[in-house]
Design a protein around this motif. Sequence first.
Motif, mmCIF file in Angstrom:
data_model
loop_
_atom_site.group_PDB
_atom_site.id
_atom_site.type_symbol
_atom_site.label_atom_id
_atom_site.label_comp_id
_atom_site.label_asym_id
_atom_site.label_seq_id
_atom_site.Cartn_x
_atom_site.Cartn_y
_atom_site.Cartn_z
ATOM 1 N N ILE A 81 45.268 41.389 25.848
ATOM 2 C CA ILE A 81 43.960 41.195 26.489
ATOM 3 C C ILE A 81 43.786 42.275 27.559
ATOM 4 O O ILE A 81 44.505 42.294 28.538
ATOM 5 C CB ILE A 81 43.870 39.804 27.158
ATOM 6 N N ILE B 248 38.519 40.696 31.005
ATOM 7 C CA ILE B 248 38.522 39.435 31.734
ATOM 8 C C ILE B 248 38.183 39.600 33.211
ATOM 9 O O ILE B 248 38.217 38.638 33.963
ATOM 10 C CB ILE B 248 39.873 38.705 31.579
ATOM 11 N N LEU C 146 37.451 36.470 35.526
ATOM 12 C CA LEU C 146 38.535 36.304 36.496
ATOM 13 C C LEU C 146 37.974 36.220 37.919
ATOM 14 O O LEU C 146 38.483 35.486 38.765
ATOM 15 C CB LEU C 146 39.525 37.463 36.386
ATOM 16 N N LYS D 140 44.721 34.897 32.545
ATOM 17 C CA LYS D 140 44.445 35.694 31.347
ATOM 18 C C LYS D 140 43.684 34.891 30.291
ATOM 19 O O LYS D 140 42.597 35.270 29.879
ATOM 20 C CB LYS D 140 45.760 36.224 30.735
ATOM 21 N N PRO E 259 40.255 32.923 31.662
ATOM 22 C CA PRO E 259 39.123 33.836 31.835
ATOM 23 C C PRO E 259 38.556 34.347 30.516
ATOM 24 O O PRO E 259 37.349 34.497 30.366
ATOM 25 C CB PRO E 259 39.714 34.991 32.656
ATOM 26 N N LEU E 260 39.446 34.569 29.545
ATOM 27 C CA LEU E 260 38.975 35.064 28.245
ATOM 28 C C LEU E 260 38.031 34.042 27.602
ATOM 29 O O LEU E 260 36.965 34.399 27.081
ATOM 30 C CB LEU E 260 40.178 35.335 27.323
ATOM 31 N N SER F 239 34.584 33.731 29.564
ATOM 32 C CA SER F 239 33.526 34.727 29.395
ATOM 33 C C SER F 239 32.635 34.366 28.222
ATOM 34 O O SER F 239 31.438 34.602 28.243
ATOM 35 C CB SER F 239 34.111 36.134 29.254
ATOM 36 N N THR G 133 28.436 38.505 31.512
ATOM 37 C CA THR G 133 29.342 37.854 30.557
ATOM 38 C C THR G 133 28.804 37.950 29.129
ATOM 39 O O THR G 133 29.576 38.050 28.181
ATOM 40 C CB THR G 133 29.571 36.369 30.923
#
Lengths: 280, 286
Positions: free
Chosen positions: A122, A127, A131, B22, B25-26, B29, B261
């Motif tokens: 990733i 992100i 994040l 990680k 957040p993926l 979005s 996003t």
Amino acid sequence: MDKIKSRLAPVLWYAAVLSGLLIVLLPFAWAIASSLRPLSDVFRYTTPFSLRALVPIPFTLEAYANIFQKDFGRALLNTVFVCAATILGGLLLNSLAGFVFSKLRFPGKSIVFTIVLVTFMIPSEVIAIPLYMVARNLGILNTYAALILPGIANGLAIFLFKQFFDEIPSDLIEAARVDGASLFYVYGRIFVPLSKPAMITAGLILFLFQWNAFLWPLISVSSPAHRLVQVAMAYFHTENQVLWNEQFAATVIVALVPIMIILPLQRYFVQGIAGSGTKG
Amino acid sequence: MYAPFIAYLFLAPAILGLLIFKVYPLLLSATESLYQVSFFGQQAKYFVGLENYRDVFADPTFWQSLKVTLKFNFLIIPIQVALAVALALLLNKKFKGVRVFRSIYLLPAGVSIAIACTLWSLMLNPNSGLLNSLLALVGIPRQPFLTTSSQALWSIILIASWKGVPYWMIFIMAGLQGIPESNYEAAAIDGANALQVLFKITLPLLKRTLLFVVVVNTVSNFLLFVPPYMLTRGGPESSTNLLMYEVFKSGFIYNDMARATTMITLLVILLLGIVAIEFRWLRAEH
């Protein structure tokens, strides 16, 4: 014909390698020389070009003294702190995880390991925006925690530690268990001391990740109090357009720190990069 | 055996870190792009379905930025991969001093893209940069480089490749060193020339490495953000307005997280599609 060819080959090779070298080194050499000049002289030998553009005479450290009086010194300290904290936390957490993946059996192992492998594919840019929302909800925006925490757990470092520990015989664990040693003792007293090469490679990965990070430090902290060095340099570049020698000095410091660290550890640096490719 | 409980305990800190910073957040979005923030408070948001996507698709800036991104990648990916292969082949020869040369060539791979940007924006400064004064030596007039729409994108290609080519070279070098010497000996006995060796032996045996480099190179170049941010602000005349920079502007300059996003999700979908094509293409060959 073949004779001419074999005589010509080294000549062509050196010509190609040296001209490439010029492209690689020229920006560094020119920046270093220019950073050591007084402001009034910065471009004196550049236009029109003379070889003195690459020799810093007259010589002065004025630009370096000046940038440390501004916010740059603070940014440098911040970055050193963030890197050190990330390396310490990252080496502990990731080596522990690599150790578990290598030596223990437990339900769900393959699923969890797949998650680890996925995370190191990733890209941080993808992100960065969500994040930011996570950090906002955790209330850590504009703190060191925002800069440090996301960098600690690292899938690539876990993978490297696992690979490394796979080479160490598992009998050591059983022997220690029979002797009544705790698992953490086995990890800390037997495996960690053996894993110096993996520690260096993983430490380098964690360091370069933080030292070279840009987008996340740019958006996660807005005050100069927490600014990191790459962002400080970028602000320097856009805000102090006329202070050329100071721009050069900031750039030289931000570039030379990783270079000085990588050069003696080159083998580990190459392993760390190539390591992310071996899995593919 | 130690109890599984201990394994989970030891894993927990690292895995939690990966999940929070990680994986979550993926996923976030993708879901955030289906919401719109209300004007009355930071936390209040409401579901709008695909409305954000409709807005983005109706926005000419998005299409312009997509065009620039595709053009940029169409140019830079083959350039970087070809130069990285050439450099690796060059530095894989056993001439005197090659080890020192290798170390020096690694330097740009170790510095950040932001460093590449500052160094080269100084080099490319139209009035006082080193490149124009070197060009003057051979009688070429001053070039505007980053300050004109016809050269800005190419200047960014140059800057990104100065750092990128040595970086990708490291993978290819590792791949080259994995090719058994006996293949080359056999070719020498058969009297193959250099080009035949390259296309019949080296490149086919390098295919796994090449596929990896092409894919990761594609990902990193599609997400390139620092050069337009630091050097051109997407200009002149939007000629360097890469999508990742447009995402950044949406989120942090226009304060429109929904647009940001949505665009990043579209960028990821596009990227996955292109990577899938690359996989098929490089697998199918030979």
